[in-house]
Design a protein around this motif. Structure first.
Motif, PDB file in Angstrom:
ATOM      1  N   GLU A 169     139.796  59.207  85.230  1.00  0.00           N
ATOM      2  CA  GLU A 169     138.409  59.382  85.005  1.00  0.00           C
ATOM      3  C   GLU A 169     138.384  60.624  84.664  1.00  0.00           C
ATOM      4  OE1 GLU A 169     138.499  58.020  89.504  1.00  0.00           O
ATOM      5  OE2 GLU A 169     140.403  57.696  88.181  1.00  0.00           O
ATOM      6  N   GLY A 170     139.119  61.917  85.479  1.00  0.00           N
ATOM      7  CA  GLY A 170     138.675  63.347  85.368  1.00  0.00           C
ATOM      8  C   GLY A 170     140.247  63.996  85.041  1.00  0.00           C
ATOM      9  N   SER A 171     139.599  65.436  85.090  1.00  0.00           N
ATOM     10  CA  SER A 171     140.866  65.953  84.391  1.00  0.00           C
ATOM     11  C   SER A 171     141.468  65.893  85.936  1.00  0.00           C
ATOM     12  CB  SER A 171     140.246  67.142  83.925  1.00  0.00           C
ATOM     13  OG  SER A 171     141.649  68.613  83.636  1.00  0.00           O
ATOM     14  N   THR A 183     136.340  64.720  91.554  1.00  0.00           N
ATOM     15  CA  THR A 183     136.568  64.743  89.974  1.00  0.00           C
ATOM     16  C   THR A 183     135.886  65.512  89.431  1.00  0.00           C
ATOM     17  OG1 THR A 183     136.654  61.975  90.880  1.00  0.00           O
ATOM     18  CG2 THR A 183     136.676  62.166  88.398  1.00  0.00           C
ATOM     19  N   PRO A 188     135.041  66.102  85.603  1.00  0.00           N
ATOM     20  CA  PRO A 188     136.037  65.893  84.773  1.00  0.00           C
ATOM     21  C   PRO A 188     135.807  67.161  83.241  1.00  0.00           C
ATOM     22  CG  PRO A 188     133.272  66.120  84.818  1.00  0.00           C
ATOM     23  CD  PRO A 188     133.517  66.155  86.095  1.00  0.00           C
ATOM     24  N   GLU A 189     136.531  66.331  82.672  1.00  0.00           N
ATOM     25  CA  GLU A 189     137.620  67.095  81.572  1.00  0.00           C
ATOM     26  C   GLU A 189     136.277  68.406  80.582  1.00  0.00           C
ATOM     27  OE1 GLU A 189     141.263  66.459  78.113  1.00  0.00           O
ATOM     28  OE2 GLU A 189     140.357  65.148  79.265  1.00  0.00           O
ATOM     29  N   THR A 207     139.379  73.087  81.695  1.00  0.00           N
ATOM     30  CA  THR A 207     138.793  72.252  82.385  1.00  0.00           C
ATOM     31  C   THR A 207     139.239  73.715  84.117  1.00  0.00           C
ATOM     32  OG1 THR A 207     139.512  70.410  82.444  1.00  0.00           O
ATOM     33  CG2 THR A 207     138.764  71.072  84.711  1.00  0.00           C
TER      34      THR A 207
END
Length: 1531
Positions: A640-642, A666, A668-669, A820
């Motif tokens: 879902e994310g980085s 979480t 995100p990138e 990130t």
């Protein structure tokens, strides 16, 4: 039997006829013997060796050697020999057909010999195919064959010369051709073949000549000389580039991999569960809230496993790895032990021969030849044995260092806590060394008893039961020796303990030397060190007395044994006659006995030590390791994310309460995340958890892609600046330039002497805190990874630099905008720009969202903002967090109602860097403002500028002056006394043995000797006087040694403390600590022992020569040439050996430095996944070190073989001349001279060994003296110009045209400073990093002397008074709060000048009273090394308390508040305002808000004053100060 019974049709049908062979002037063997035994011996040898050798070759394939002329010749000759043997055979068949019947042996022998020759030819080819360049088996075969053939050859010639003998022409011709061919084969076997195809040696620039050397060259170590090392070392001092490469089987990768394989197997054995470890707190420290315990140090307790066999056995692993090769040494040792006894036995025959006037002369020559041959063979075997042992020892050390290094990269933090960096380094140095030593001794465990039993058996045969008297004496001496050994052991432990304390203290002194100098505390600490040293010397003195006693027993034992045995022998029976044979053979045997008996206690203690080391190593290697798969790293497709963390709970070790609870987030990138929270709420721990440094209890963590990590405390390697940034990736110039610019490193690189090729010292000494942090940041940015974790990198830099970095690197417009980024920060000003903010409280995430959302929620975050925004207007800086230079990662603690609150249970354990020795970050601000002359930047100057001076290897002979210095340090009286006593001892010893030879020559009347009692009495008296002399010289040398080491240590300590600060910046602390530990230890314990042994062996050799000359004056012809050879060999050897030893010790330091560095930066290395590269580097460094060690082992063997040959020649000539002059010599003298000559070999060996030991160890004196002659700073006290006691009374400081430079060859860092600071004035000094702010204080304290101009305080020019008089009167609160281990009280008042009341008052004013009174020991609270057990903020307050105690008129604050949180900062500022109201205060400020209310501000730029006025006026001027204020958001 039937073969032999019809052996020959000759006159002598028997196998053996003594009249023909022995009792004759012209000996010969019977024909039968010649045709059977002499032909069969070589054949038997080859057939016995064949199966074993064949198997060995099948397993060890070294590659294929092409056919060469040499090989063709060998093969052709082998086939010819076969043809000749079969010609003999067919001739016998032909004779049969002619009805000439010969005995069957004429058929059997040629058949056997022919088949053997075929086998030999087959082996020659098989060896070639398996890549054997030179074969020992074959060489020995041809040698035996030739030896046997020579006897037959002589016999055949004698026979042919005999007039009436019949000659078998055909057989004679075949035999002569056989003889010649065997001789040629032997000669050809001496030459090595070419190297195999595809061998490593072909492409190696400097291969080790050993692999391609011939067998003869290998057993005599001749290849070492041919390897030119020797000759090069003799012509010019060796350098590292002259050394050969290591053999493959000795290289780290081979050895360590083998060891690791077996260890892994051993650990995974199903029946062995892993050791259970419990990490328990060692010290409980009561905190303010009594229910919270701060767990400080941790110690591994091994929970006893239920079954005994459950631990993996390190011994088995070592045995499997090194056993097979080492087992060869068993064989050699056994053969050597048996051969040792041939000497005395042949001596017995020789004395009998001299006694028996009718014996034919050739027997004497035979004995002499046998004696020589045995001695030579013994030499060769013994040194092969030693070589195997030493090589095994070397491999052991390599394996241990490699294994420990690899383990250190993977152990968990809780396990790291149980062993300090020092202990782990000890595993590599001390324990590995123990194993090396043991490898050479271990065989003595079975060999010593074997020698004793054999010797006793032969003695019993010689003297009968009276031997028991001698044995009884020996057995009595064993417990005496054992007691001495036990005692020595306890003293040694005590000595080690005080030594450790002393080194620990020295280490702290060297790390905190700047603070010592600023406070003028050198004398107090000098006294502390000398106090510890005094205890150490007391122990040394006791061990010296013991050493004297043990030397006494060791030297007198053989004599007492001989005396008691002979006394009992002659007294129990009138008819027992002590003749030469009995006396001297027994003496020779007693001398053999002496060695095993004395070495046994040593071996046993060595085994005990090694077993302790084994246990320590096993524990370390069994520590739990980080689980690599607890964090999922790599490319996640459907993530879902980085970064995804679900329900994760982490603790620092399995048994600790979790420090981070149910963490969920979480990321995100490509987003930018901030983590904020109060001090100690788990921000850094969260990053550690993401890196996999913590123990994950539950939940899941996934990180997409690669990670870069910037720790809170920058970790800098000792390499060039560029290497630090590139960190092993490939170099891309454009990217590199961009990174440097973005990280604001360009101005710093301009300042550095050789730009980015400048070498950075250990732990980054020559960079300021801010520069270190920026380099650390640049490293991360350059690596170009997917995820970036920043642990508060902006706290260490100035406001405007911080702003620049945020904009150019981290922020939304920076280089990393698509990556990130997770940023831990205290800087409030950056928060609005973040995508998400995570707020932490007590190890949980309390809130999470964007800046606006969190403000609306009005929760913990809003409160945090209010605290920080109210506490100071400096919200724009982003610099109000932790100062990167704080020596430990423990942060300042939060304040509650002005009282320091302790963090929740056990927090300090959670800081992942336990930084054992702290380094002041500013020490080398100095060096970064060095010369800006562009010349030095010119790329022409190839060699990068070096900051630290490597430990240099001195070259050439040790000068005689060094010995003279040492003698002076001992005291000349004691020196000459001990030499005189040595002489007495040896004169007595010679006299007693000469007396014994006269005694044995007493005539025998009626089966008894007269005058036995007189003889015995004088013999005893001489022995006792010998003992007294021994005791005397032993005492004299030991006590003298202690005098010397006391004297040298005081000198060294004094001169190091008197050295100027620049000296400490140039010299790595390792070098200095090395002088205080290694060199002083050598002077303490090694040198006196070596001097004793050296003198002893020297006099022994001289004595032996005198005795041989007395017995056979003709020996005078050979002794000088032998002496010449000896001296030549010695000079040749010592030149090389000394240099090798130096190269070895110089190349040893990098191994440990690199290891130290790795341990400190292990989390960074793991984050960047660079483990493999570091392991390779470490292996390379170990190999470099072993490259110098291996030739020195071989050098020792080379030398020993040469010298023992010189000794063997002395034996040969002593015996030879005795045989020649036997008509005129008495048996007593022959016995005396030969038994002495038998000892010469050992003594010669010792003499060279000791003289080179003495040379290599006396270097310690040279190195200690070297520091005593360094430049010194100005005198501490000058009586004539001492200022009055109440000076400075008003505190007025005037700078007049002041200028300062750091070194003669560098530019001025401060130029024409003209300013007057009036008494009681408060002045701030500001300027960009590297503008010279700190340099001003250094000038004020005369840490650096002025280059021009002067500073005048209250009318006194400070350059004219003593340093202590100056430094005692000005107080500084330094930038790094340095504490020393010791009580809190000692840290405040080392000279004990103040009363307890005064100290408590100062603590109260420093807001530490509540904290200190809550400690169990109050003022006597032990601070750990570097003050580790106080937080940085508390340490800063302790420094404040120091200043309050001294209460001087002038106070200097060096950015003192950068490391504390804002509330503490306010406290300090208000204390200073109230307590130092009437004092002059000079503050170097990072945060402008601290000096806004000062009377004046001085702005420095590039070392000059650019503005100087009140803050309000400066703001009006809109100059530099205004811009800085603007950057800080104060305007």
């Amino acid at each position: 039997y039937c073969v032999i019974s019809q052996c020959t049709a000759d006159k002598h049908p028997d196998l053996c006829d003594w009249n023909l062979t022995w009792y004759t002037e012209n000996p010969d063997f019977t024909k039968c013997f010649q045709n059977t035994v002499l032909v069969w011996v070589p054949c038997t040898y080859l057939w016995v060796c064949f199966p074993v050798y064949f198997l060995y070759l099948r397993c060890h394939d070294r590659g294929y050697i092409q056919m060469s002329h040499l090989n063709k010749a060998k093969t052709a000759l082998g086939l010819l020999l076969w043809i000749i043997c079969w010609a003999d055979l067919f001739y016998s068949f032909w004779e049969r057909s002619q009805n000439i019947f010969r005995p069957p042996v004429f058929v059997i022998s040629p058949t056997v010999l022919g088949i053997t020759m075929l086998l030999a030819t087959f082996l020659i080819q098989y060896e070639r195919m398996k890549g054997v360049q030179s074969s020992g088996i074959m060489l020995i075969f041809w040698f035996i064959a030739l030896l046997c053939a020579t006897i037959i050859f002589r016999s055949k010639i004698l026979n042919a010369l005999n007039v009436d003998a019949e000659v078998d022409v055909f057989r004679y011709v075949t035999f002569y051709s056989y003889f010649i061919l065997v001789l040629i084969q032997l000669i050809l076997s001496c030459f090595p073949e070419r190297p195999p195809l595809f061998s490593e040696a072909v492409n190696d620039p400097n291969p080790c000549p050993e692999s391609s050397a011939s067998f003869l060259s290998k057993i005599t170590f001749w290849w070492w000389l041919l390897g030119l090392l020797m000759i090069q070392g003799y012509r010019h001092p060796l350098e590292a580039k002259d050394l050969w490469s290591l053999n493959d089987e000795d290289k780290s990768e081979e050895v360590v991999q083998g060891f690791a394989r077996y260890w892994a197997k051993e650990c995974t054995n199903p029946k062995k569960p892993p050791i259970k470890m419990v990490y328990s707190p060692k010290k409980q420290m009561k905190s303010t809230n009594s229910d919270d315990d701060v767990t400080e140090e941790v110690e591994a307790l091994i929970v006893k496993p239920s079954q005994r066999n459950s631990q993996p056995s390190l011994l088995m692993v070592l045995y499997k790895t090194f056993g097979p090769y080492f087992l060869m040494s068993f064989l050699f040792k056994a053969i050597h032990d048996l051969m040792m006894f041939t000497g005395p036995e042949i001596l017995k025959l020789l004395i009998n021969f001299v006694n028996d006037k009718d014996a034919p002369n050739w027997q004497g020559y035979l004995y002499t030849g046998l004696l020589f041959a045995c001695a030579c063979l013994q030499t060769l075997i013994l040194h092969q044995y030693f070589h195997i042992c030493f090589v095994t020892g070397m491999r052991l050390k390599t394996a241990i260092i490699g294994a420990v290094y690899r383990k250190a990269l993977v152990i968990t933090n809780s396990a790291r806590k149980t062993s300090t960096v020092g202990e782990i380094v000890n595993l590599m140095s001390v324990d590995a060394q123990r194993f090396m030593d043991l490898a050479t001794y271990i065989n003595m465990i079975w060999s010593a008893p074997l020698q004793v039993i054999l010797a006793l058996y032969l003695l019993w045969q010689n003297l009968g039961p009276s031997v028991l008297a001698g044995v009884a004496v020996m057995i009595l001496l064993v417990p005496v020796n054992a007691v001495i050994a036990m005692k020595t052991k306890t003293y040694q432990v005590a000595h080690m303990k005080s030594k450790d304390n002393r080194i620990k203290l020295m280490n702290e002194i060297l790390n905190g030397i700047k603070v010592l100098k600023l406070y003028a505390w050198e004398l107090a600490f000098k006294e502390k060190v000398l106090g510890i040293r005094q205890e150490e010397l007391q122990v040394l003195k006791k061990s010296a007395y013991l050493a004297a006693v043990s030397t006494f027993t060791w030297v007198c034992a053989p004599f007492l044994v001989a005396l008691s045995t002979f006394a009992v022998y002659v007294l129990i029976d009138k008819n027992n006659i002590l003749d030469a044979q009995k006396a001297f053979v027994s003496l020779a045997l007693f001398n053999i006995l002496r060695f095993p008996l004395n070495i046994l206690p040593m071996v046993i203690s060595s085994v005990v030590q090694a077993s302790v080391s084994l246990k320590r190593l096993r524990l370390f290697l069994s520590h739990e390791e980080l689980e690599p798969d607890s964090i999922i790293r790599g490319s996640l497709k459907d993530a879902e994310g980085s970064i995804v963390v679900k329900n994760a709970t982490f603790s620092w070790s399995r048994n600790d309460p979790p420090s981070l609870n149910d963490i969920n987030f979480t990321i995100p990138e490509g987003s930018l995340i901030a983590i904020v929270g109060q001090v100690g709420c788990g921000k850094s721990s969260l990053l550690s958890a993401l890196l996999g440094e913590m123990d994950k209890r539950e939940g899941s963590v996934a990180i997409k892609g690669s990670i870069a990590y910037v720790p809170q405390q920058a970790w800098i390697q000792n390499a060039t600046l560029k290497e630090n940034i590139i960190f092993g990736r490939e170099i891309k110039e454009s990217q590199y330039k961009r990174v440097i610019e973005a990280c604001a490193l360009l101005p710093d690189i301009e300042i550095l002497p050789t730009g980015d090729r400048t070498e950075i010292g250990e732990k980054g000494v020559n960079l300021s805190g801010g520069q270190k942090q920026r380099v650390s940041l640049a490293r991360a940015v350059y690596c170009n990874t997917d995820v970036y974790l920043f642990d508060d990198p902006l706290s260490a830099v100035d406001a405007h630099v911080g702003k620049h970095i945020f904009e150019k690197v981290i922020g939304p417009k920076g280089i990393l905008k698509n990556k990130t980024r997770v940023l831990v920060t205290h800087g409030v000003s950056y928060l609005p720009l973040m995508d998400t903010i995570i707020v932490m409280t007590d190890g949980k995430i309390s809130e999470m969202g964007s800046y606006q959302e969190l403000l609306k929620q009005d929760g913990a975050f809003a409160e945090f903002l209010r605290t920080y925004a109210n506490a100071d207007q400096d919200v724009e800086t982003g610099a109000d967090g932790l100062h990167a230079n704080s020596p430990s990662v423990k942060e300042g603690k939060p304040m509650e109602n002005g009282v320091l609150a302790n963090e929740a249970t056990g927090k300090p354990i959670m800081r992942q860097l336990s930084n054992s020795s702290t380094y002041s970050g500013e020490t080398g601000k100095s060096l970064n403002q060095t010369s800006t002359t562009e010349l030095q930047k010119a790329p022409t100057e190839e060699n990068a500028w070096k900051l630290t001076e490597a430990d240099k290897a001195k070259t050439g002979r040790v000068k005689a002056t060094v010995y003279w210095e040492y003698m002076k340090a001992i005291g000349l009286f004691i020196s000459f006394l001990s030499i005189f006593l040595f002489l007495c001892n040896h004169v007595a010893s010679l006299a007693s043995n000469y007396w014994l030879s006269l005694w044995t020559d007493d005539p025998v009347i009626n089966g008894t000797q007269q005058r036995t009692h007189v003889r015995l009495g004088v013999y005893g008296a001489l022995g006792i006087s010998q003992g007294i002399a021994v005791f005397g010289y032993s005492m004299a040398v030991s006590i003298g040694g202690i005098f010397a080491s006391r004297h040298l240590h005081v000198d060294l300590l004094h001169s190091v403390l008197r050295s100027p600060m620049s000296f400490f910046e140039r010299t790595p602390s390792g070098n200095l600590v090395n002088r205080f530990s290694k060199e002083i230890d050598t002077i303490d314990s090694m040198i006196p022992q070596i001097i004793k042994m050296f003198m002893g062996s020297m006099f022994n050799v001289i004595g032996a020569c005198i005795i041989i000359l007395m017995a056979t004056p003709i020996a005078a012809i050979v002794i000088p040439p032998l002496g010449f050879v000896y001296v030549f060999v010695q000079i040749f050897y010592v030149a090389t050996s000394r240099q090798l030893k130096r190269l070895e010790s110089v190349s040893r330091s990098p191994v440990y430095s690199h290891f130290n560095e790795t341990l400190l930066g292990v989390s960074v290395i793991r984050a960047f996944e660079e483990q493999k590269r570091f392991i390779q580097q470490s292996d390379l460094k170990v190999d470099e070190n072993q490259k110098a060690y291996y030739p020195s082992i071989v050098a020792n063997r080379w030398l020993a073989v040469r010298l023992e040959y010189v000794g063997n020649c002395i034996v040969l000539f002593a015996a030879l001349f005795a045989v020649i002059a036997r008509k005129s010599l008495s048996p007593g003298l022959v016995g005396l001279s030969v038994s002495y000559s038998l000892q010469v070999t050992t003594y010669l060996n010792w003499l060279v060994r000791m003289s080179s030991e003495l040379e290599t160890n006396i270097v310690a004196v040279e190195r200690v003296k070297e520091y005593s002659e360094m430049e010194k700073e100005a005198p501490w006290r000058i009586e004539q110009t001492a200022p009055p006691d109440n000076w400075p009374h008003e505190g007025k400081v005037e700078f007049k045209g002041y200028g300062l430079r750091y070194r003669e060859d560098l530019d001025l860092v401060l130029k024409n400073i003209n300013v007057t600071i009036n008494g009681g004035e408060k002045v701030g000094i500001v300027g960009r990093t590297g503008a010279g702010k700190s340099s001003l204080t250094l000038g004020l304290f005369r840490i650096n002397e002025s280059a021009e101009g002067e500073i005048i305080i209250d009318g006194n020019n400070i350059a004219k008074i003593g340093l202590h008089e100056l430094r005692f009167k000005i107080t500084i609160i330094p930038q790094d709060p340095v504490l020393f281990s010791g009580s809190l009280r000692m840290n405040l008042d080392p000279f004990e000048k103040y009363s307890d009341e005064e100290i408590w008052t100062s603590l109260e004013l420093a807001h530490l009273k509540n904290f200190v009174s809550s400690l169990p020991d109050k003022l006597n609270h032990e601070c750990s090394e570097g003050g580790e057990n106080l937080s940085v903020g508390q340490r800063q307050l302790v420094c404040l308390a120091r200043a309050l105690l001294r209460k001087s008129k002038i106070l200097v604050l060096d950015e003192a508040t950068a490391a504390v949180d804002l509330e503490t900062d306010d406290l300090i500022q208000s204390t200073i305002r109230t307590q130092f109201e009437d004092c002059t205060v000079v503050t170097i400020a990072h945060r402008l808000n601290t000096i806004m209310d000062y009377e004046r501000v001085i702005v420095l730029d590039k070392g000059e004053i650019v503005e100087c006025d009140s803050p309000a006026n400066l703001l009006q001027k809109k100059g530099i100060f205004y811009n800085m204020a603007k950057d800080s958001g104060l305007v």
